[in-house]
Design an enzyme around this catalytic site. Structure first.
Site, short mmCIF file in Angstrom:
data_model
loop_
_atom_site.label_atom_id
_atom_site.label_comp_id
_atom_site.label_asym_id
_atom_site.label_seq_id
_atom_site.Cartn_x
_atom_site.Cartn_y
_atom_site.Cartn_z
N THR A 1 -47.01 -63.66 -13.55
CA THR A 1 -46.58 -63.70 -14.94
C THR A 1 -46.39 -64.94 -15.29
O THR A 1 -46.77 -65.31 -16.48
CB THR A 1 -45.08 -63.14 -14.91
OG1 THR A 1 -45.00 -61.81 -14.26
CG2 THR A 1 -44.54 -63.13 -16.49
N THR B 1 -43.92 -63.55 -8.57
CA THR B 1 -42.59 -63.72 -7.92
C THR B 1 -42.51 -62.86 -6.92
O THR B 1 -41.63 -62.89 -6.04
CB THR B 1 -41.44 -63.58 -9.04
OG1 THR B 1 -41.56 -62.25 -9.64
CG2 THR B 1 -41.41 -64.82 -10.00
N ASP B 2 -43.17 -61.53 -6.85
CA ASP B 2 -42.69 -60.53 -6.04
C ASP B 2 -43.03 -60.73 -4.52
O ASP B 2 -42.23 -60.45 -3.85
CB ASP B 2 -43.75 -59.08 -6.41
CG ASP B 2 -42.96 -58.33 -7.80
OD1 ASP B 2 -42.06 -58.88 -8.24
OD2 ASP B 2 -43.63 -57.55 -8.18
N LYS C 1 -36.17 -63.09 -3.12
CA LYS C 1 -36.14 -62.65 -4.26
C LYS C 1 -35.03 -61.48 -4.34
O LYS C 1 -35.12 -60.33 -3.63
CB LYS C 1 -37.42 -61.82 -4.93
CG LYS C 1 -37.40 -61.43 -6.46
CD LYS C 1 -38.69 -61.03 -7.08
CE LYS C 1 -38.49 -60.68 -8.40
NZ LYS C 1 -39.80 -60.23 -9.19
#
Length: 409
Positions: A78, A152-153, A230
């Site tokens: 992203t 980020t995942d 996360k």
């Protein structure tokens, strides 16, 4: 891909259809937000197929007038993208001026943005971790700091892998992501990457993650990668430092909260990883046959057990056979905080007798990456001793919860 205009109650809404499933319609609205409606509550006023545009290639670019040189290596995700809501195209952003806008970052640093790959992080494999590590090692020979823009995942996996690969680094290595793309008004990308670049200009000689401290703007945390996780699917403060405060904070200036390994004059980089390692989440319906299938052909398995590190007793013989054949079982906990302890209950003691190795308070994903690294780098007879060593700050000393540990290389 289909662009629609619909009426919902007294509102007219336009956007791109993401899916229509089980009488629910989800669209990407023209303001960038995903909206889901019950099919019976909307009226389509217009539906039109639009051609999906291919992603534009990200080009290398260098801008800025500062004396310190920072290399931003883009891998996708992203933070490196913006959405064209008319066509549905996701385009990479490479121009620092588009990322930083009115920030003075380009007067403080000379920034080179270089693409490595353009992948959502769920598509990255251990071979990609090695590719990223190799590029970081190459860039760190000519830059003063390295920033890796990453989805980020799975960012904690990649960042932890690089933490183990780099026994010594001559630059900071800072991973950065965002929960919302740079074109959205609520994007966290600008602050996260501004902080990352500032962190990358220090003498922090480790691998860290730069992400929002809270849902509001104004504060970004530097989290040691091997203590990161996360914790939320969509909030801007999705990342947390598990069991210990972040290493540092940025609110326009940098404040370190504890000790850290400093940059070195040398680069010690070892990239071989053994990917024949399983990560298994124990649950009450897990059968012996299922477990055997999961670990077949693996050199090690990291199990996320319940509580202090337990699994059902009828699975222990499977683990015992696996260990007797020269493989390794690591026990972590599904609990976010705290440590395994297999000496408290009889099940834990049976696991120890079967040859299971405790991970202590290591984050399960980090224990998984560390196992891959150790099996790829060292003789197997050294595995147990090395796994129990605190190599990069992945193990906490509970009697010193607010102080960083002395790291061994």
């Amino acid at each position: 891909m289909e662009r629609v205009v619909l009426r919902y109650k007294n509102s007219i809404i336009s956007g791109l259809v993401i899916n229509e499933l089980n009488d629910l319609v989800t669209i990407k609205s023209s303001n960038g937000y995903n909206l889901t409606f019950d099919r019976s509550e909307i009226e389509f006023l217009e539906r039109k197929n639009v051609e999906y545009q291919n992603q534009r290639k990200m080009e290398e670019i260098e801008k800025g007038s500062g004396s310190k040189k920072i290399s931003v290596l883009a891998t996708g995700g992203t933070i490196a993208s913006r959405v064209d809501y008319e066509t549905g195209a996701v385009s990479p952003v490479s121009d620092p001026e588009l990322i930083f806008g009115g920030s003075d970052i380009l007067s403080k640093f000379t920034i080179s943005v270089k693409p490595i790959m353009n992948q959502f992080s769920e598509n990255l494999r251990p071979s990609d971790w090695i590719t990223i590590g190799e590029r970081v090692a190459e860039e760190s020979r000519k830059a003063d700091g390295i920033v890796v823009a990453h989805g980020t995942d799975t960012m904690s996996y990649t960042a932890s892998a690089l933490a183990f690969m780099f026994e010594e680094s001559r630059t900071p290595i800072i991973f950065v992501g965002s929960q919302r793309s740079s074109d959205r008004p609520s994007s966290d990308s600008r602050e996260n990457i501004e902080a990352a670049i500032n962190f990358a200009s220090t003498d922090f000689g480790e691998v860290g993650i730069s992400m929002h401290r809270s849902t509001s703007d104004g504060m970004v945390s530097l989290i040691r990668s091997v203590r990161s996780r996360k914790m939320h699917t969509s909030r801007r403060d999705a990342f947390e430092s598990i069991g210990t405060p972040p290493v540092g904070l940025y609110d326009g200036s940098i404040r370190f909260l504890g000790d850290y390994r400093h940059v070195s004059d040398n680069i010690k980089f070892r990239s071989t990883m053994d990917d024949k390692v399983a990560l298994i989440y124990f649950h009450p319906a897990l059968s012996a046959d299922d477990l055997e299938n999961m670990i077949e052909g693996k050199h090690a398995a990291v199990i996320m057990g319940t509580g202090l590190g337990h699994i059902a007793r009828d699975l222990i013989p499977v683990l015992k056979r696996f260990v007797s054949n020269g493989s390794y079982i690591i026990m972590t906990s599904q609990c976010i905080y705290g440590s395994t302890n297999l000496n408290v209950y009889s099940t834990g003691r049976e696991l120890l007798s079967a040859g299971v190795i405790e991970a202590g308070d290591m984050v399960p994903e980090v224990a998984y990456v560390k196992t891959m690294y150790l099996l790829g780098q060292y003789p197997h007879e050294d595995f147990v001793d090395l796994f129990r060593k605190n190599m990069r700050g992945e193990i906490l000393e509970r009697d010193q919860p607010f102080e960083s540990l002395k790291l061994v290389g």
